[in-house]
Design a protein around this motif. Sequence first.
Motif, short mmCIF file in Angstrom:
data_model
loop_
_atom_site.label_atom_id
_atom_site.label_comp_id
_atom_site.label_asym_id
_atom_site.label_seq_id
_atom_site.Cartn_x
_atom_site.Cartn_y
_atom_site.Cartn_z
N ILE A 127 0.86 -1.19 0.00
CA ILE A 127 0.00 0.00 0.00
C ILE A 127 0.89 1.23 0.00
N ILE A 128 0.71 2.07 -0.99
CA ILE A 128 1.45 3.32 -1.07
C ILE A 128 0.51 4.41 -0.55
N VAL A 129 1.01 5.21 0.38
CA VAL A 129 0.18 6.26 0.98
C VAL A 129 0.66 7.61 0.46
N VAL A 130 -0.23 8.30 -0.22
CA VAL A 130 0.14 9.62 -0.77
C VAL A 130 -0.65 10.70 -0.04
N THR A 131 0.09 11.62 0.59
CA THR A 131 -0.54 12.79 1.21
C THR A 131 -0.02 14.08 0.58
N ASN A 132 1.09 14.00 -0.12
CA ASN A 132 1.73 15.18 -0.71
C ASN A 132 0.81 15.85 -1.72
N PRO A 133 0.42 17.12 -1.48
CA PRO A 133 -0.54 17.79 -2.37
C PRO A 133 -0.06 17.89 -3.82
N ALA A 134 1.23 18.18 -4.01
CA ALA A 134 1.74 18.31 -5.39
C ALA A 134 1.66 16.98 -6.12
N LEU A 135 1.93 15.91 -5.40
CA LEU A 135 1.86 14.57 -6.01
C LEU A 135 0.41 14.21 -6.34
N LYS A 136 -0.52 14.57 -5.45
CA LYS A 136 -1.94 14.31 -5.73
C LYS A 136 -2.39 15.07 -6.98
N GLU A 137 -1.88 16.29 -7.15
CA GLU A 137 -2.20 17.08 -8.35
C GLU A 137 -1.72 16.37 -9.61
N LYS A 138 -0.56 15.71 -9.50
CA LYS A 138 -0.02 14.99 -10.66
C LYS A 138 -0.83 13.71 -10.95
N ILE A 139 -1.40 13.15 -9.90
CA ILE A 139 -2.19 11.92 -10.08
C ILE A 139 -3.56 12.25 -10.67
N LEU A 140 -4.06 13.45 -10.40
CA LEU A 140 -5.42 13.83 -10.84
C LEU A 140 -5.67 13.55 -12.33
N PRO A 141 -4.83 14.02 -13.27
CA PRO A 141 -5.12 13.71 -14.68
C PRO A 141 -4.96 12.23 -15.01
N ILE A 142 -4.09 11.54 -14.27
CA ILE A 142 -3.91 10.09 -14.49
C ILE A 142 -5.18 9.34 -14.09
N ALA A 143 -5.94 9.93 -13.15
CA ALA A 143 -7.21 9.35 -12.71
C ALA A 143 -8.38 10.08 -13.39
N PHE A 144 -8.11 10.55 -14.59
CA PHE A 144 -9.15 11.15 -15.44
C PHE A 144 -9.91 12.29 -14.75
N GLY A 145 -9.18 13.04 -13.92
CA GLY A 145 -9.76 14.24 -13.31
C GLY A 145 -10.75 13.97 -12.19
N ALA A 205 -12.28 14.08 -8.88
CA ALA A 205 -11.97 15.11 -7.89
C ALA A 205 -11.57 14.56 -6.52
N GLN A 206 -11.98 13.32 -6.22
CA GLN A 206 -11.63 12.74 -4.91
C GLN A 206 -10.11 12.65 -4.74
N VAL A 207 -9.40 12.56 -5.84
CA VAL A 207 -7.95 12.36 -5.77
C VAL A 207 -7.26 13.53 -5.05
N THR A 208 -7.73 14.73 -5.30
CA THR A 208 -7.09 15.88 -4.64
C THR A 208 -7.85 16.32 -3.38
N ALA A 209 -9.15 16.00 -3.30
CA ALA A 209 -9.92 16.41 -2.11
C ALA A 209 -9.67 15.46 -0.93
N ALA A 210 -9.26 14.23 -1.23
CA ALA A 210 -8.97 13.27 -0.15
C ALA A 210 -7.69 13.71 0.56
N SER A 211 -7.66 13.46 1.88
CA SER A 211 -6.41 13.79 2.58
C SER A 211 -5.35 12.72 2.34
N HIS A 212 -5.79 11.49 2.15
CA HIS A 212 -4.87 10.37 1.94
C HIS A 212 -5.33 9.55 0.73
N LEU A 213 -4.39 9.22 -0.11
CA LEU A 213 -4.66 8.27 -1.19
C LEU A 213 -3.94 6.98 -0.85
#
Length: 212
Positions: free
Chosen positions: A50-68, A70-78
């Motif tokens: 399990i990879i835990v992502v909390t870094n906001p800049a990294l979540k922003e980079k994941i957002l387009p990979i997850a087809f936009g 919104a939970q990807v950036t609004a979640a505190s933890h991925l």
Amino acid sequence: MIIMSLLDALNWRYATKKMSGKPVAQEKVDQIIAAAHLAPTSSGLQPFRIIVVTNPALKEKILPIAFGQAQVTAASHLLIFAAWDNYTEERIRGVFSNSNKERGLPDNASDYEVQLTANYTARSTEENFNHAAKQAYIGFGMAIAEAAMLEVDATPMEGFNAAELDALLGLRERGLRSVTILPLGYRDESGDWLVNLKKVRTPKAEFVIEYN
Ligand SMILES: Cc1cc2nc3c(=O)[nH]c(=O)nc-3n(C[C@H](O)[C@H](O)[C@H](O)COP(=O)(O)O)c2cc1C
């Protein structure tokens, strides 16, 4: 609401589309991860991480990979569930060796381990990855259930480009391939179109097939 049972929790939860941005306490995240950690897996190999992502800049980079989504950036933890890209002798040995050590047993490969290793290493990489991914889904389900028990919202997600996520996070270098994402957060009741819709499932009489 006080959740009393697993079934109450499963009725409460839904695949949250809009989260408020309120962060989930680390203690709760730890409990959700613990549930995935305790999931049963085939031969106990736990062939996923399990990879835990909390870094906001990294979540922003994941957002387009997850087809936009919104939970990807609004979640505190991925939580990103990533499976072994293959079963190898070394990986299998590592699991059995750890188990023997933890149980105070001599660390000799049992007949079972030898046979298991022979079986897996004879199979194709893709077949082994797919088998490992199924194990990741068991942990994923446990994490979804534990989040609901803690009244933490989550969105099970397969809607992302796994190859791009693997490249962004360098997962292939770790011998892993992403399988699912579980964003954790809290529902935005006023902004989520799904929150008040009835939970619908296949009728039970169709879902359950009895042989009496
Ligand atoms: C493996 C899996 C992948 C899913 N992928 C997504 C996704 O990418 N985005 C999303 O909004 N919902 C996703 N869902 C949510 C499902 O659509 C949802 O669980 C299903 O419709 C049942 O609704 P409920 O979870 O609200 O009860 C996924 C669910 C699962 C189990």
